[in-house]
Design a protein around this motif. Structure first.
Motif, PDB file in Angstrom:
ATOM      1  N   SER A  30       0.845  -1.193   0.000  1.00 23.48           N
ATOM      2  CA  SER A  30       0.000   0.000   0.000  1.00 23.48           C
ATOM      3  C   SER A  30       0.883   1.247   0.000  1.00 23.48           C
ATOM      4  O   SER A  30       1.744   1.408   0.876  1.00 23.48           O
ATOM      5  N   VAL A  31       0.643   2.111  -0.973  1.00 21.54           N
ATOM      6  CA  VAL A  31       1.414   3.352  -1.060  1.00 21.54           C
ATOM      7  C   VAL A  31       1.111   4.251   0.144  1.00 21.54           C
ATOM      8  O   VAL A  31       2.020   4.864   0.710  1.00 21.54           O
ATOM      9  N   LEU A  32      -0.147   4.322   0.537  1.00 20.33           N
ATOM     10  CA  LEU A  32      -0.519   5.163   1.677  1.00 20.33           C
ATOM     11  C   LEU A  32       0.208   4.733   2.949  1.00 20.33           C
ATOM     12  O   LEU A  32       0.790   5.565   3.649  1.00 20.33           O
ATOM     13  N   TRP A  33       0.188   3.435   3.254  1.00 20.12           N
ATOM     14  CA  TRP A  33       0.891   2.957   4.454  1.00 20.12           C
ATOM     15  C   TRP A  33       2.396   3.159   4.330  1.00 20.12           C
ATOM     16  O   TRP A  33       3.064   3.465   5.320  1.00 20.12           O
ATOM     17  N   ALA A  34       2.936   2.992   3.144  1.00 25.92           N
ATOM     18  CA  ALA A  34       4.372   3.205   2.950  1.00 25.92           C
ATOM     19  C   ALA A  34       4.753   4.656   3.244  1.00 25.92           C
ATOM     20  O   ALA A  34       5.775   4.915   3.885  1.00 25.92           O
ATOM     21  N   ILE A  35       3.928   5.593   2.814  1.00 24.04           N
ATOM     22  CA  ILE A  35       4.194   7.008   3.086  1.00 24.04           C
ATOM     23  C   ILE A  35       4.094   7.298   4.583  1.00 24.04           C
ATOM     24  O   ILE A  35       4.961   7.963   5.161  1.00 24.04           O
ATOM     25  N   ILE A  36       3.043   6.787   5.214  1.00 26.59           N
ATOM     26  CA  ILE A  36       2.869   7.013   6.657  1.00 26.59           C
ATOM     27  C   ILE A  36       4.032   6.418   7.438  1.00 26.59           C
ATOM     28  O   ILE A  36       4.604   7.074   8.315  1.00 26.59           O
ATOM     29  N   HIS A  37       4.410   5.194   7.127  1.00 28.95           N
ATOM     30  CA  HIS A  37       5.520   4.558   7.837  1.00 28.95           C
ATOM     31  C   HIS A  37       6.844   5.249   7.519  1.00 28.95           C
ATOM     32  O   HIS A  37       7.728   5.308   8.375  1.00 28.95           O
ATOM     33  N   GLY A  38       6.986   5.767   6.315  1.00 27.49           N
ATOM     34  CA  GLY A  38       8.181   6.530   5.968  1.00 27.49           C
ATOM     35  C   GLY A  38       8.318   7.797   6.799  1.00 27.49           C
ATOM     36  O   GLY A  38       9.420   8.202   7.161  1.00 27.49           O
ATOM     37  N   LEU A  39       7.198   8.422   7.127  1.00 24.18           N
ATOM     38  CA  LEU A  39       7.229   9.623   7.966  1.00 24.18           C
ATOM     39  C   LEU A  39       7.683   9.299   9.394  1.00 24.18           C
ATOM     40  O   LEU A  39       8.361  10.095  10.032  1.00 24.18           O
ATOM     41  N   PHE A  40       7.301   8.126   9.882  1.00 25.49           N
ATOM     42  CA  PHE A  40       7.713   7.720  11.227  1.00 25.49           C
ATOM     43  C   PHE A  40       9.092   7.059  11.245  1.00 25.49           C
ATOM     44  O   PHE A  40       9.655   6.854  12.312  1.00 25.49           O
ATOM     45  N   SER A  41       9.609   6.720  10.112  1.00 25.81           N
ATOM     46  CA  SER A  41      10.914   6.122   9.833  1.00 25.81           C
ATOM     47  C   SER A  41      11.416   5.163  10.913  1.00 25.81           C
ATOM     48  O   SER A  41      10.962   4.027  10.978  1.00 25.81           O
ATOM     49  N   TRP A  42      12.376   5.587  11.749  1.00 33.73           N
ATOM     50  CA  TRP A  42      13.012   4.671  12.688  1.00 33.73           C
ATOM     51  C   TRP A  42      12.043   4.135  13.728  1.00 33.73           C
ATOM     52  O   TRP A  42      12.218   3.008  14.216  1.00 33.73           O
ATOM     53  N   LEU A  43      11.016   4.875  14.083  1.00 29.28           N
ATOM     54  CA  LEU A  43      10.030   4.353  15.042  1.00 29.28           C
ATOM     55  C   LEU A  43       9.336   3.118  14.474  1.00 29.28           C
ATOM     56  O   LEU A  43       9.142   2.127  15.175  1.00 29.28           O
ATOM     57  N   TYR A  44       8.988   3.174  13.189  1.00 26.02           N
ATOM     58  CA  TYR A  44       8.348   2.027  12.561  1.00 26.02           C
ATOM     59  C   TYR A  44       9.322   0.862  12.407  1.00 26.02           C
ATOM     60  O   TYR A  44       8.946  -0.296  12.624  1.00 26.02           O
ATOM     61  N   VAL A  45      10.569   1.141  12.069  1.00 27.31           N
ATOM     62  CA  VAL A  45      11.569   0.078  11.917  1.00 27.31           C
ATOM     63  C   VAL A  45      11.770  -0.633  13.251  1.00 27.31           C
ATOM     64  O   VAL A  45      11.790  -1.881  13.305  1.00 27.31           O
ATOM     65  N   ILE A  46      11.884   0.114  14.332  1.00 22.42           N
ATOM     66  CA  ILE A  46      12.058  -0.498  15.659  1.00 22.42           C
ATOM     67  C   ILE A  46      10.816  -1.286  16.049  1.00 22.42           C
ATOM     68  O   ILE A  46      10.913  -2.402  16.564  1.00 22.42           O
ATOM     69  N   TYR A  47       9.631  -0.742  15.787  1.00 26.78           N
ATOM     70  CA  TYR A  47       8.379  -1.454  16.060  1.00 26.78           C
ATOM     71  C   TYR A  47       8.343  -2.781  15.291  1.00 26.78           C
ATOM     72  O   TYR A  47       7.998  -3.819  15.851  1.00 26.78           O
TER      73      TYR A  47
END
Length: 52
Positions: A30-47
């Motif tokens: 999903s492009v929308l989720w990819a953009i949202i997760h990209g904005l949170f960057s390292w927080l999403y990677v750690i999660y």
């Protein structure tokens, strides 16, 4: 050295954002989720690493 750091930061997305977008796309396609997760960057990677 300071001008190099400023130029690098201004020139594009960070490694953390790119990694978060890649992980998000591989899981959701999903492009929308990819953009949202990209904005949170390292927080999403750690999660992602903690929940894996």
């Amino acid at each position: 050295m300071d001008s190099y750091k400023k130029t690098t930061i201004k020139s594009g997305i960070t490694f953390g954002s790119c990694l978060a977008i890649t992980i998000s796309w591989s899981l959701n396609q999903s492009v929308l989720w990819a953009i949202i997760h990209g904005l949170f960057s390292w927080l999403y990677v750690i999660y992602y690493l903690l929940m894996k």
